[in-house]
Design a protein around this motif. Structure first.
Motif, mmCIF file in Angstrom:
data_model
loop_
_atom_site.group_PDB
_atom_site.id
_atom_site.type_symbol
_atom_site.label_atom_id
_atom_site.label_comp_id
_atom_site.label_asym_id
_atom_site.label_seq_id
_atom_site.Cartn_x
_atom_site.Cartn_y
_atom_site.Cartn_z
ATOM 1 N N GLU A 63 3.828 40.523 -8.580
ATOM 2 C CA GLU A 63 2.532 39.838 -8.714
ATOM 3 C C GLU A 63 2.202 39.595 -10.177
ATOM 4 O O GLU A 63 1.762 38.511 -10.558
ATOM 5 C CB GLU A 63 1.422 40.653 -8.036
ATOM 6 N N TRP A 64 2.453 40.595 -10.987
ATOM 7 C CA TRP A 64 2.185 40.447 -12.434
ATOM 8 C C TRP A 64 3.032 39.308 -13.008
ATOM 9 O O TRP A 64 2.562 38.530 -13.849
ATOM 10 C CB TRP A 64 2.495 41.764 -13.151
ATOM 11 N N MET A 65 4.248 39.178 -12.527
ATOM 12 C CA MET A 65 5.119 38.093 -12.997
ATOM 13 C C MET A 65 4.641 36.731 -12.494
ATOM 14 O O MET A 65 5.136 35.698 -12.940
ATOM 15 C CB MET A 65 6.549 38.310 -12.506
ATOM 16 N N GLY A 66 3.731 36.727 -11.515
ATOM 17 C CA GLY A 66 3.288 35.449 -10.942
ATOM 18 C C GLY A 66 4.297 34.908 -9.949
ATOM 19 O O GLY A 66 4.304 33.715 -9.642
ATOM 20 N N MET A 67 5.169 35.793 -9.434
ATOM 21 C CA MET A 67 6.189 35.345 -8.483
ATOM 22 C C MET A 67 5.678 35.569 -7.055
ATOM 23 O O MET A 67 6.083 36.494 -6.379
ATOM 24 C CB MET A 67 7.498 36.107 -8.742
ATOM 25 N N VAL A 278 13.979 29.146 -24.340
ATOM 26 C CA VAL A 278 12.805 28.428 -24.841
ATOM 27 C C VAL A 278 11.567 29.231 -24.429
ATOM 28 O O VAL A 278 11.339 29.425 -23.241
ATOM 29 C CB VAL A 278 12.724 27.011 -24.213
ATOM 30 N N PRO A 279 10.808 29.730 -25.413
ATOM 31 C CA PRO A 279 9.607 30.493 -25.046
ATOM 32 C C PRO A 279 8.573 29.572 -24.396
ATOM 33 O O PRO A 279 8.052 28.671 -25.052
ATOM 34 C CB PRO A 279 9.094 31.031 -26.389
ATOM 35 N N GLN A 280 8.314 29.778 -23.129
ATOM 36 C CA GLN A 280 7.353 28.928 -22.423
ATOM 37 C C GLN A 280 6.260 29.781 -21.809
ATOM 38 O O GLN A 280 6.543 30.741 -21.090
ATOM 39 C CB GLN A 280 8.073 28.101 -21.350
ATOM 40 N N ALA A 281 5.028 29.409 -22.078
ATOM 41 C CA ALA A 281 3.903 30.249 -21.673
ATOM 42 C C ALA A 281 3.447 29.978 -20.247
ATOM 43 O O ALA A 281 2.606 30.692 -19.730
ATOM 44 C CB ALA A 281 2.738 30.065 -22.642
ATOM 45 N N ALA A 282 4.023 28.962 -19.595
ATOM 46 C CA ALA A 282 3.606 28.651 -18.220
ATOM 47 C C ALA A 282 4.812 28.731 -17.290
ATOM 48 O O ALA A 282 5.861 28.154 -17.567
ATOM 49 C CB ALA A 282 2.986 27.261 -18.152
ATOM 50 N N MET A 283 4.652 29.479 -16.183
ATOM 51 C CA MET A 283 5.745 29.632 -15.223
ATOM 52 C C MET A 283 6.199 28.262 -14.709
ATOM 53 O O MET A 283 7.380 28.047 -14.441
ATOM 54 C CB MET A 283 5.264 30.512 -14.067
#
Ligand code: GLU
Length: 446
Positions: A63-67, A278-283
Motif C-alpha cells: 500500500e505504501w508503494m501505491g501498488m 530515471v528518478p520519477q516522482a509519480a508511479m
C-alpha cells in the motif's frame, strides 16, 4: 481491461525485502502497462511459519508503494481444491503415494552421490505392490504424494530468458502433499494459477526449475501453462549476492530511513535492464516507462548508494502539496515558501524538519570572523525579514569589512545556522526572524 492477469504471491513468513518487492513491482507495472489485472495471493500453507503480523506488514508495504491490487485470495482458504487436484492426478496415474521417511530419503541421496550419480528420486514407491502399501499403512505410515514427471524435454519461451529447455530426467518427481496432508507450494500454486486464470507468471529466476515441473503439472491438470518470465536475482553493488544486511533489509526500514516509494520503484523498475534509472516522482510515469522485454539475464545490481541518490533527486521534485501532510506531522510550519527554500538541499523529506529546527529553535551559532558578523548585526535592515534584503545587506557588510566570497558568506552561514552547509540563506531569513538573526550574529544561542 485486457485479459492479462498476473499475481504477486508472497509467503507471509517474513517481511518483504528489496528482492521480493521487486518481483511485486514488476508484476504490478506489467499489469498496469498492459491494462490488465494485478492479484495478491497470500501463500500461507506453511502454518508454522506464516503469521498475521507478517501478512499485515506485506500489505502495508504494498500500500505504501501505491501498488494497489485488483483482487486477492489466500491458499489456506483453498485446501479443498488442492485435495481435489491431487485426487484428479492420482486417478490419472500422475500422482503416487510414497512411504519413505526423510531419513531413508537422505540415505538414498547419500548413496547416489557417493556413487557419482545425481540425487534424483529413484521412484521406488512406484514399484510397491498393493500388499507392501497395505503393510506400510498397517504399520501406521502415512504416504506423501509425488507427481510423476513425464520423461521428456520441457521447453518454453521465457519473457526474460528467451528459449529455455529442461530435461525432466534431471529432476526428482516433486512432492505434492506431505504425509500430514499439507499441500506443497508446487501444486498449490499451479491449482491457483489455473483457477484464477493467471495469464503470465513473473517471478525470480530461483523458480526456473519449479517452472519446468509446474508446466507438466498444468498440463496434467488439463490446463495450458501461462506465459513465464523469470527475472534475474538482485546482487549487491559488488556483483556478489545481496549482502546480509540488504537481503534482510525490510521495506519498513528503508521507509524509516526516509526512502520515497517512488525512489524505490524508479530504481527497481530499471536495474537489470540496459536502460538508465530515471528518478520519477509519480508511479504513473514509472509505469509508462516500464518494459519487461528490456530485462536481461545478468544479475541486477542493487546499490544502496544509488537509492540514496535517486531518492534525493525525487525529493527535490516533490511539490509542497506532495509533502504538506508529512511536514505538518513533523511540526514544520513554514508553508510552501519554507519547502521551496530547503527542498533543493534535501536527501529526505524528514530533513526539512531539521532545517525547520535550525530556523525556529535555539541553535549554538559558530562565530568564525567576529568583525564580519558584528558588522552584519549592525547593518541588518529594520522591518520584516525577506529574501530581498540579502543582496543589499551582504553588499553593505562587504563594503564595511572588506570581506568577500567565502570570507564573507561562510561566517554569516556559520553564525546563522551553526552549520557549514545547507540551503541558500536568503529565503531562510524570514523564518529565522530579525531578533534571532541579530542574537546569532552576536554569538548568542538563539
Ligand atoms: N510463495 C512463492 C514465493 O514466495 C511464490 C512463487 C510464485 O510466484 O509462484 O516464492
Amino acid at each position: 481491461m485486457t485479459d492479462v492477469k498476473v499475481r504477486f504471491a508472497p509467503s507471509p513468513t517474513g517481511n518483504l525485502h528489496v528482492g521480493n518487492l521487486r518481483t511485486a513491482l514488476v508484476n504490478y507495472l506489467f499489469a498496469r502497462r498492459e491494462g490488465g489485472h494485478f492479484m495478491l495471493r497470500i501463500d500461507d500453507t506453511d502454518t508454522e511459519r506464516s503469521t498475521p503480523e507478517f501478512e499485515a506488514s506485506i500489505r502495508a508495504d504494498l500500500e505504501w508503494m501505491g501498488m494497489n491490487w485488483d483482487s486477492e485470495d489466500r491458499q489456506s482458504a483453498r485446501l479443498d481444491r488442492y485435495d481435489a487436484a491431487l485426487k484428479q492426478l492420482a486417478d490419472a496415474g500422475r500422482a503416487y503415494p510414497c512411504y519413505e521417511t526423510p531419513e531413508e530419503l537422505a540415505l538414498k541421496r547419500k548413496a547416489q552421490l557417493s556413487a557419482g550419480r545425481p540425487p534424483v528420486y529413484d521412484r521406488a514407491a512406484l514399484k510397491l505392490t498393493d500388499e507392501q502399501r497395505a503393510e506400510h499403512e498397517a504399520a501406521g505410515r502415512r504416504p506423501h504424494w509425488r507427481f510423476l514427471l513425464n520423461d521428456a524435454e520441457v521447453t518454453w519461451t521465457d519473457m526474460v530468458r528467451g528459449d529455455v529447455s529442461y530435461h525432466m530426467s534431471s529432476l526428482s518427481d516433486p512432492v505434492l502433499m506431505r504425509e500430514d496432508g499439507r499441500v506443497i507450494y508446487t501444486m498449490a500454486s499451479v491449482v491457483d494459477d489455473i483457477d484464477h486464470g493467471i495469464t503470465h507468471i513473473i517471478r525470480g529466476e530461483d523458480h526456473v526449475t519449479n517452472s519446468a515441473a509446474q508446466i507438466q503439472l498444468f498440463e496434467a491438470l488439463g490446463a495450458t501453462a501461462p506465459v513465464m518470465g523469470h527475472v534475474a536475482l538482485l546482487a549487491g553493488a559488488d556483483g556478489e549476492g545481496l549482502s546480509k544486511r540488504l537481503g534482510s533489509l525490510s521495506i519498513g526500514q528503508l521507509r524509516g530511513e526516509g526512502t520515497e516509494a517512488t525512489a524505490l520503484a524508479s530504481l527497481l523498475a530499471r536495474i537489470g535492464t540496459a536502460d538508465p534509472v530515471v528518478p520519477q516522482a509519480a508511479m504513473q510515469d514509472i509505469t509508462t516507462g516500464f518494459d519487461l522485454s528490456r530485462f536481461g539475464r545478468a544479475t541486477a545490481k542493487f546499490d544502496p548508494a544509488e537509492l540514496v541518490q535517486v531518492n534525493a533527486r525525487i525529493v527535490q521534485q516533490l511539490s509542497f502539496a506532495d509533502v504538506a501532510d508529512r511536514l505538518a506531522d513533523a511540526g514544520v510550519d513554514g508553508g510552501e515558501a519554507f519547502w521551496m527554500a530547503v527542498r533543493d538541499n534535501l536527501s529526505t523529506v524528514a530533513e526539512a524538519a531539521d532545517w525547520w529546527q535550525v530556523c525556529s529553535a535555539a541553535i549554538t551559532p559558530v562565530i568564525e570572523a567576529a568583525d564580519v558578523t558584528d558588522a552584519a548585526a549592525g547593518l541588518l535592515p529594520e522591518g520584516e525579514m525577506s529574501a530581498d534584503i540579502w543582496q543589499p545587506w551582504t553588499k553593505s557588510v562587504a563594503e564595511a569589512t572588506g570581506a568577500k566570497g567565502r570570507g564573507l558568506f561562510m561566517p554569516l552561514r556559520l553564525a546563522l545556522t551553526g552549520r557549514e552547509k545547507g540551503p541558500e540563506i536568503a529565503p531562510l531569513l524570514m523564518f529565522i526572524g530579525r531578533d534571532r538573526i541579530i542574537a546569532r550574529l552576536r554569538g548568542d544561542s538563539a
